[in-house]
Write a protein that holds these residues in place. Sequence first.
Motif, PDB file in Angstrom:
ATOM      1  N   LEU A 186       0.846  -1.182   0.000  1.00  0.00           N
ATOM      2  CA  LEU A 186       0.000   0.000   0.000  1.00  0.00           C
ATOM      3  C   LEU A 186       0.886   1.238   0.000  1.00  0.00           C
ATOM      4  N   SER A 187       0.610   2.136  -0.926  1.00  0.00           N
ATOM      5  CA  SER A 187       1.297   3.425  -0.960  1.00  0.00           C
ATOM      6  C   SER A 187       0.227   4.498  -0.885  1.00  0.00           C
ATOM      7  N   SER A 188       0.237   5.238   0.205  1.00  0.00           N
ATOM      8  CA  SER A 188      -0.754   6.286   0.406  1.00  0.00           C
ATOM      9  C   SER A 188      -0.035   7.605   0.707  1.00  0.00           C
ATOM     10  N   SER A 189      -0.313   8.587  -0.121  1.00  0.00           N
ATOM     11  CA  SER A 189       0.251   9.940   0.052  1.00  0.00           C
ATOM     12  C   SER A 189       1.770   9.939   0.065  1.00  0.00           C
ATOM     13  N   ALA A 190       2.381   9.066  -0.722  1.00  0.00           N
ATOM     14  CA  ALA A 190       3.844   8.996  -0.755  1.00  0.00           C
ATOM     15  C   ALA A 190       4.412   8.982  -2.174  1.00  0.00           C
ATOM     16  N   PHE A 191       3.664   8.480  -3.135  1.00  0.00           N
ATOM     17  CA  PHE A 191       4.193   8.237  -4.479  1.00  0.00           C
ATOM     18  C   PHE A 191       4.778   9.498  -5.109  1.00  0.00           C
ATOM     19  N   HIS A 192       4.167  10.641  -4.881  1.00  0.00           N
ATOM     20  CA  HIS A 192       4.644  11.879  -5.508  1.00  0.00           C
ATOM     21  C   HIS A 192       5.971  12.351  -4.922  1.00  0.00           C
ATOM     22  N   TYR A 193       6.453  11.689  -3.861  1.00  0.00           N
ATOM     23  CA  TYR A 193       7.762  12.018  -3.279  1.00  0.00           C
ATOM     24  C   TYR A 193       8.864  11.053  -3.700  1.00  0.00           C
ATOM     25  N   TYR A 194       8.509   9.945  -4.348  1.00  0.00           N
ATOM     26  CA  TYR A 194       9.531   8.989  -4.785  1.00  0.00           C
ATOM     27  C   TYR A 194      10.341   9.559  -5.939  1.00  0.00           C
ATOM     28  N   LYS A 195      11.587   9.167  -5.990  1.00  0.00           N
ATOM     29  CA  LYS A 195      12.388   9.425  -7.185  1.00  0.00           C
ATOM     30  C   LYS A 195      12.212   8.212  -8.093  1.00  0.00           C
ATOM     31  N   ASN A 196      12.431   8.353  -9.366  1.00  0.00           N
ATOM     32  CA  ASN A 196      12.353   7.244 -10.317  1.00  0.00           C
ATOM     33  C   ASN A 196      11.025   6.493 -10.175  1.00  0.00           C
ATOM     34  N   ARG A 197       9.950   7.185 -10.401  1.00  0.00           N
ATOM     35  CA  ARG A 197       8.611   6.664 -10.143  1.00  0.00           C
ATOM     36  C   ARG A 197       8.288   5.396 -10.920  1.00  0.00           C
ATOM     37  N   GLU A 198       8.623   5.340 -12.190  1.00  0.00           N
ATOM     38  CA  GLU A 198       8.339   4.114 -12.943  1.00  0.00           C
ATOM     39  C   GLU A 198       9.131   2.948 -12.379  1.00  0.00           C
ATOM     40  N   ASP A 199      10.369   3.177 -11.987  1.00  0.00           N
ATOM     41  CA  ASP A 199      11.192   2.105 -11.431  1.00  0.00           C
ATOM     42  C   ASP A 199      10.611   1.570 -10.128  1.00  0.00           C
ATOM     43  N   ILE A 200      10.066   2.422  -9.289  1.00  0.00           N
ATOM     44  CA  ILE A 200       9.480   1.937  -8.033  1.00  0.00           C
ATOM     45  C   ILE A 200       8.261   1.077  -8.326  1.00  0.00           C
ATOM     46  N   ILE A 201       7.482   1.424  -9.342  1.00  0.00           N
ATOM     47  CA  ILE A 201       6.342   0.584  -9.725  1.00  0.00           C
ATOM     48  C   ILE A 201       6.838  -0.783 -10.205  1.00  0.00           C
ATOM     49  N   ARG A 202       7.885  -0.796 -11.004  1.00  0.00           N
ATOM     50  CA  ARG A 202       8.455  -2.055 -11.487  1.00  0.00           C
ATOM     51  C   ARG A 202       8.922  -2.916 -10.321  1.00  0.00           C
ATOM     52  N   ARG A 203       9.603  -2.311  -9.364  1.00  0.00           N
ATOM     53  CA  ARG A 203      10.113  -3.060  -8.206  1.00  0.00           C
ATOM     54  C   ARG A 203       8.977  -3.576  -7.323  1.00  0.00           C
ATOM     55  N   ILE A 204       7.943  -2.784  -7.168  1.00  0.00           N
ATOM     56  CA  ILE A 204       6.783  -3.232  -6.392  1.00  0.00           C
ATOM     57  C   ILE A 204       6.120  -4.415  -7.100  1.00  0.00           C
ATOM     58  N   ALA A 205       5.980  -4.333  -8.408  1.00  0.00           N
ATOM     59  CA  ALA A 205       5.347  -5.418  -9.169  1.00  0.00           C
ATOM     60  C   ALA A 205       6.117  -6.722  -9.030  1.00  0.00           C
ATOM     61  N   LYS A 206       7.430  -6.654  -8.919  1.00  0.00           N
ATOM     62  CA  LYS A 206       8.231  -7.862  -8.724  1.00  0.00           C
ATOM     63  C   LYS A 206       8.063  -8.437  -7.320  1.00  0.00           C
ATOM     64  N   SER A 207       7.607  -7.608  -6.374  1.00  0.00           N
ATOM     65  CA  SER A 207       7.564  -8.002  -4.968  1.00  0.00           C
ATOM     66  C   SER A 207       6.207  -8.511  -4.497  1.00  0.00           C
ATOM     67  N   THR A 208       5.146  -8.205  -5.225  1.00  0.00           N
ATOM     68  CA  THR A 208       3.811  -8.551  -4.727  1.00  0.00           C
ATOM     69  C   THR A 208       2.849  -8.775  -5.881  1.00  0.00           C
ATOM     70  N   THR A 209       1.743  -9.402  -5.570  1.00  0.00           N
ATOM     71  CA  THR A 209       0.678  -9.586  -6.556  1.00  0.00           C
ATOM     72  C   THR A 209      -0.291  -8.416  -6.543  1.00  0.00           C
ATOM     73  N   TYR A 210      -0.468  -7.793  -5.379  1.00  0.00           N
ATOM     74  CA  TYR A 210      -1.448  -6.718  -5.220  1.00  0.00           C
ATOM     75  C   TYR A 210      -0.777  -5.436  -4.734  1.00  0.00           C
ATOM     76  N   PHE A 211      -1.107  -4.356  -5.406  1.00  0.00           N
ATOM     77  CA  PHE A 211      -0.578  -3.047  -5.054  1.00  0.00           C
ATOM     78  C   PHE A 211      -1.740  -2.065  -5.009  1.00  0.00           C
ATOM     79  N   VAL A 212      -1.885  -1.377  -3.894  1.00  0.00           N
ATOM     80  CA  VAL A 212      -2.903  -0.336  -3.755  1.00  0.00           C
ATOM     81  C   VAL A 212      -2.170   0.996  -3.706  1.00  0.00           C
TER      82      VAL A 212
END
Length: 94
Positions: free
Chosen positions: A4-30
Amino acid sequence: DYILSSSAFHYYKNREDIIRRIAKSTTYFVLETPVLDSNVEDIQYKDDYMKSFCALVSEPLLLKWLKKYFNKVEKIGETIQPNSANRPVYLCTR
């Protein structure tokens, strides 16, 4: 398991990369995040903050990234913000 990422995504660097890494780590992402009010793929940096910190992406760009790494992406609601700038909530399934 969920991530779960709530009120944090707009502070990440390399936003597409964090999505890729999350997808490798879990089946469900909110994801709950503010988005730009734009119909085109766009990203805007707040206060020109080193061109990496605190950026808002448009929904088309965010959905492009999410759909690249998750099989199913659906908007499941929104959070109500005190300033009336409600934020979408997405459920992403790999």
